[in-house]
Every structure is written in C-alpha cells, then in structure tokens.
Write an enzyme that holds these catalytic residues in place. Structure first.
Site, PDB file in Angstrom:
ATOM      1  N   ARG A  19     -45.227  54.833 -29.801  1.00  7.81           N
ATOM      2  CA  ARG A  19     -44.206  55.666 -29.159  1.00  7.81           C
ATOM      3  C   ARG A  19     -42.787  55.445 -29.705  1.00  7.81           C
ATOM      4  O   ARG A  19     -41.801  55.718 -29.010  1.00  7.81           O
ATOM      5  CB  ARG A  19     -44.174  55.468 -27.640  1.00  7.81           C
ATOM      6  CG  ARG A  19     -45.439  55.818 -26.922  1.00  7.81           C
ATOM      7  CD  ARG A  19     -45.824  57.285 -27.020  1.00  7.81           C
ATOM      8  NE  ARG A  19     -47.122  57.474 -26.422  1.00  7.81           N
ATOM      9  CZ  ARG A  19     -48.268  57.375 -27.101  1.00  7.81           C
ATOM     10  NH1 ARG A  19     -48.262  57.156 -28.410  1.00  7.81           N
ATOM     11  NH2 ARG A  19     -49.419  57.522 -26.502  1.00  7.81           N
TER      12      ARG A  19
ATOM     13  N   CYS B 256     -46.082  60.257 -18.768  1.00 12.71           N
ATOM     14  CA  CYS B 256     -46.183  58.836 -18.424  1.00 12.71           C
ATOM     15  C   CYS B 256     -44.782  58.230 -18.430  1.00 12.71           C
ATOM     16  O   CYS B 256     -44.020  58.430 -19.379  1.00 12.71           O
ATOM     17  CB  CYS B 256     -47.073  58.117 -19.424  1.00 12.71           C
ATOM     18  SG  CYS B 256     -48.812  58.450 -19.119  1.00 12.71           S
TER      19      CYS B 256
ATOM     20  N   GLU C 110     -41.056  54.469 -20.964  1.00  7.64           N
ATOM     21  CA  GLU C 110     -41.298  55.274 -22.167  1.00  7.64           C
ATOM     22  C   GLU C 110     -40.281  56.418 -22.181  1.00  7.64           C
ATOM     23  O   GLU C 110     -39.846  56.887 -23.225  1.00  7.64           O
ATOM     24  CB  GLU C 110     -42.726  55.828 -22.130  1.00  7.64           C
ATOM     25  CG  GLU C 110     -43.081  56.651 -23.337  1.00  7.64           C
ATOM     26  CD  GLU C 110     -44.271  57.557 -23.117  1.00  7.64           C
ATOM     27  OE1 GLU C 110     -44.069  58.762 -22.923  1.00  7.64           O
ATOM     28  OE2 GLU C 110     -45.405  57.033 -23.137  1.00  7.64           O
TER      29      GLU C 110
HETATM   30  N1  EPU Z   1     -55.882  54.133 -14.394  1.00  3.61           N
HETATM   31  C1  EPU Z   1     -55.908  53.681 -13.106  1.00  3.61           C
HETATM   32  N2  EPU Z   1     -55.123  54.289 -12.182  1.00  3.61           N
HETATM   33  C2  EPU Z   1     -54.311  55.332 -12.499  1.00  3.61           C
HETATM   34  C3  EPU Z   1     -54.269  55.783 -13.823  1.00  3.61           C
HETATM   35  C4  EPU Z   1     -55.078  55.179 -14.762  1.00  3.61           C
HETATM   36  O1  EPU Z   1     -56.636  52.754 -12.789  1.00  3.61           O
HETATM   37  O2  EPU Z   1     -53.616  55.813 -11.591  1.00  3.61           O
HETATM   38  C5  EPU Z   1     -56.772  53.531 -15.395  1.00  3.61           C
HETATM   39  C6  EPU Z   1     -57.863  54.513 -15.777  1.00  3.61           C
HETATM   40  O3  EPU Z   1     -58.951  54.450 -14.894  1.00  3.61           O
HETATM   41  C7  EPU Z   1     -58.225  54.090 -17.171  1.00  3.61           C
HETATM   42  C8  EPU Z   1     -56.938  53.501 -17.720  1.00  3.61           C
HETATM   43  O4  EPU Z   1     -56.081  53.276 -16.604  1.00  3.61           O
HETATM   44  O5  EPU Z   1     -59.204  53.074 -17.153  1.00  3.61           O
HETATM   45  C9  EPU Z   1     -56.290  54.413 -18.752  1.00  3.61           C
HETATM   46  O6  EPU Z   1     -55.905  55.630 -18.133  1.00  3.61           O
HETATM   47  P1  EPU Z   1     -55.709  56.968 -19.006  1.00  3.61           P
HETATM   48  O7  EPU Z   1     -56.960  57.250 -19.762  1.00  3.61           O
HETATM   49  O8  EPU Z   1     -55.170  57.984 -18.105  1.00  3.61           O
HETATM   50  O9  EPU Z   1     -54.676  56.581 -20.122  1.00  3.61           O
HETATM   51  P2  EPU Z   1     -53.194  56.004 -20.057  1.00  3.61           P
HETATM   52  O10 EPU Z   1     -53.150  54.815 -20.939  1.00  3.61           O
HETATM   53  O11 EPU Z   1     -52.724  55.858 -18.665  1.00  3.61           O
HETATM   54  C10 EPU Z   1     -52.343  57.288 -22.166  1.00  3.61           C
HETATM   55  C11 EPU Z   1     -51.014  57.879 -22.522  1.00  3.61           C
HETATM   56  C12 EPU Z   1     -50.929  59.312 -21.960  1.00  3.61           C
HETATM   57  C13 EPU Z   1     -52.078  60.130 -22.504  1.00  3.61           C
HETATM   58  C14 EPU Z   1     -53.390  59.457 -22.077  1.00  3.61           C
HETATM   59  C15 EPU Z   1     -54.646  60.174 -22.571  1.00  3.61           C
HETATM   60  C16 EPU Z   1     -49.301  56.130 -22.556  1.00  3.61           C
HETATM   61  C17 EPU Z   1     -48.236  55.464 -21.788  1.00  3.61           C
HETATM   62  N3  EPU Z   1     -49.958  57.087 -21.923  1.00  3.61           N
HETATM   63  O12 EPU Z   1     -52.368  57.171 -20.738  1.00  3.61           O
HETATM   64  O13 EPU Z   1     -49.708  59.846 -22.431  1.00  3.61           O
HETATM   65  O14 EPU Z   1     -52.028  61.451 -22.006  1.00  3.61           O
HETATM   66  O15 EPU Z   1     -53.410  58.113 -22.623  1.00  3.61           O
HETATM   67  O16 EPU Z   1     -54.857  59.941 -23.919  1.00  3.61           O
HETATM   68  O17 EPU Z   1     -49.517  55.822 -23.729  1.00  3.61           O
HETATM   69  C18 EPU Z   1     -47.386  60.330 -22.019  1.00  3.61           C
HETATM   70  O18 EPU Z   1     -47.147  59.725 -23.068  1.00  3.61           O
HETATM   71  O19 EPU Z   1     -46.503  60.915 -21.376  1.00  3.61           O
HETATM   72  C19 EPU Z   1     -48.762  60.345 -21.531  1.00  3.61           C
HETATM   73  C20 EPU Z   1     -49.071  60.797 -20.337  1.00  3.61           C
END
Ligand code: EPU
Length: 318
Positions: free
Chosen positions: A184, A241, A312
């Site tokens: 990022r 995010c 972020e």
């Molecule tokens: N999780 C929870 N509770 C929640 C949300 C997530 O327990 O409320 C757990 C999920 O169950 C999963 C893990 O966290 O096991 C990862 O969650 P997710 O797949 O939603 O991915 P993330 O790491 O939270 C990242 C990016 C998102 C992108 C998604 C999908 C970052 C900070 N975020 O989210 O990007 O859409 O992967 O690829 O890198 C953004 O940059 O604005 C953004 C939303």
C-alpha cells in the site's frame, strides 16, 4: 478560515475561470463525505493547465495538494489550507498503447477511474487487473497507494508512469525498475530524490497485461465483485479498509472484530458490523467523530493484542 484575499482570488479567476472554486467543502469530494473547506479547489482541464496551476502556487508560495477520487482520504473538519487540485475531469483517457500477440500495454491517465480501467481490460480480454475489481478511486490514486487486494496490487502490472515534477512542472517517464512499491505504498526516493518535500504528480500509468478470453475474465469479475459485496459494506460512505494489515498474519479486520468493536460508534461514525476494518459515516459523522473512533479502535487493539494499527487512509487538513 480564509487564506486567499480578494486580489489573489480575482487573479486566479482571471487565469483559470470556472475550473477554480473557493472555500469548497471537501465533504463533496471524499467517499467519507466529511471534511471542511479547501481554500481553493481546481480541476485542470489538461496538462498545460495543471502545469500552470502548480507554477502559480509555487510563485505565490501557496501550498497545494493533488488528489484523485477522494476514496482513501480523510479530510479534517478544519479543511485544507491552500489549493486542492483534483485529477479527474478531462484527464481520464484509457487506450491500448502497445500490442503484441501475447500481451498489451494499456495507458490510463491518472484521472481515469480504476474501475473504468478494469472494465476496459475485461471487455478487451486483457488479463492482470481483476485483482483491482471493486477498488474505488482513480488510477493516479491507485498508483500512489499501490492499491490492491489479497490477489495482487498495482506493482504487479505497472510498466512505467509519467509524472510531473512539482518543483519545475517538467514531465518525466519513470520505469518500474525505479519505482519502489511495498504494501500500500510507493516510494519515489530512487526516481525523484527530493520527493519528500512534495511528491511528484502521477499523470498516467502504463499497465502490462496478458491477452486472455473476455468471457473467462467477465465470469471471474462477477465472482470477485459478488464476494466483495458479501464481505464488505460496499454501499456505505467509507474509505474502504481503514487500517493497514499489520505484519504477523492476523488482519486488522480480524483483530478489531476479536476486540469486540464491531458496531461501536462515535457520533455518526461506526465500525461496520459486516467488516470490522471499515469505519462508516452513517450520515451525520464529522471528521472529528471518525478520528475519535479511530483512536478508540487503536487503543483497544493495542491493549488487547499489543499491536499498533496504522491507518491506511490518508489523513489531511488543518
Ligand atoms: N475478518 C474477521 N472479521 C471481520 C473482517 C475480517 O474476522 O470483520 C477475518 C476474515 O474472516 C478473514 C480475514 O479477516 O479470515 C481477512 O479478511 P478479508 O478477506 O476481508 O481481507 P482483509 O485483509 O480484511 C484485504 C484488503 C481489502 C481487500 C480484501 C480482499 C487491506 C487492509 N485490506 O482485506 O482492501 O478488499 O483484502 O482482497 O489490505 C482496502 O484496501 O480498502 C480494502 C478494503
């Protein structure tokens, strides 16, 4: 708070006409729908106008901030001192620049929507951009933030970018070898040594994509967008995010969720109960509400897991 006196305003109006506005509420230009006024707000119609605007700011010693779609921006309630220059409007051409049998280079101007670029790629059967499906904002913003998801980021497809130097207004092409992308972020250090003072302005990006089957890509795109809608509050006013995922494997969303913070609010700002790494403006939030909620989340996660969450979202303003 006004920093532009009448004389400066009339000179600006004379030169840039209707492309410039004064005391423009930034809540109109950010996905969070919060933020006080920018002293001046300009949407250049072409690169000559852009060069002229930054030259003018430099000569008048007026600070300027270049923004894209405002999708990852939290502007404080005090607004922004100086001039905000928005890279949308006419700076949004997308076209295929180089074609070979197996691959293509697509040029996208900074003001183009990242989703327009994704659609262009799918429709033409160009593979490599589906990771970005559903990420809001402009191509310029996506380059600067190295926007991405679990399956890829801008770093994977960028061949080169054209920039404008904020100090001289000169344009310059920078190849990927000199662009240091990390999670990022994009560091300009190697390409533009004095970038710390004022970062270069991204004008366009050359994206390297592979030829593929448009129908296959369209199917994949539908699935990705549906998955996103199921897991994220995609229709709410938010900046996506809010925090970066910390190193160590556990995501910010998981940590905030486990700390029991889903649904907590300050004023009109709430931690989404769909995805805990989204802070949402439910309608009446101020930037102050969002910042207060951010602090509560950071404190609780630090107390519970001894981990510092780093935003972020870019926070700017007085
Ligand atoms: N999780 C929870 N509770 C929640 C949300 C997530 O327990 O409320 C757990 C999920 O169950 C999963 C893990 O966290 O096991 C990862 O969650 P997710 O797949 O939603 O991915 P993330 O790491 O939270 C990242 C990016 C998102 C992108 C998604 C999908 C970052 C900070 N975020 O989210 O990007 O859409 O992967 O690829 O890198 C953004 O940059 O604005 C953004 C939303």
């Amino acid at each position: 708070m006004e920093t532009f006196d009448r004389e400066i305003k009339s000179r600006l109006r004379e030169r840039f006409g209707n492309t410039i506005r004064f005391d423009e509420p930034m809540s109109r230009h950010t996905y969070f729908r919060v933020g006080g006024p920018a002293d001046a707000f300009a949407a250049p119609e072409n690169l000559d106008d852009l060069a002229e605007m930054i030259r003018w700011c430099r000569e008048e010693a007026i600070p300027f901030l270049v923004i894209g779609g405002g999708s990852n921006l939290l502007v404080t309630d005090g607004g922004i001192a100086g001039m905000v220059i928005v890279m949308t409007g006419n700076l949004k051409l997308i076209e295929t620049a180089v074609e070979t049998e197996e691959s293509v280079v697509v040029m996208a101007m900074a003001g183009a929507k990242l989703q327009a670029l994704c659609r262009f790629a799918v429709e033409n059967g160009f593979e490599g951009l589906n990771f970005a499906l559903g990420i809001p904002g402009t191509v310029g913003g996506a380059v600067i933030m190295n926007a991405g998801t679990a399956t890829g980021s801008m770093a994977d497809i960028i061949e080169s970018v054209n920039i404008m130097r904020p100090d001289t207004g000169k344009m310059q092409r920078i190849d990927k070898e000199r662009l240091d992308f990390t999670y990022r972020t994009l560091s300009w250090k190697r390409a533009v040594p004095d970038a710390d003072r004022q970062p270069p302005i991204v004008l366009d990006a050359q994206c390297h994509l592979k030829r593929s089957d448009p129908l296959k890509l369209a199917d994949e795109a539908r699935a990705i967008l549906e998955r996103r809608r199921n897991r994220q509050p995609t229709n709410a006013a938010s900046a996506g995010c809010f925090f970066k995922n910390p190193t160590g494997g556990r995501t910010a969303g998981e940590l905030i969720d486990k700390a029991g913070l889903k649904g907590i609010s300050v004023g009109g700002a709430t931690v989404s109960s769909k995805h805990a790494n989204f802070i949402i403006n439910t309608g009446s939030a101020s930037a102050t509400d969002i910042l207060a909620l951010m602090q509560i989340v950071q404190d609780r996660v630090a107390d519970t897991f001894h981990l510092e969450l780093e935003p972020e979202v870019k926070i700017v303003g007085r």
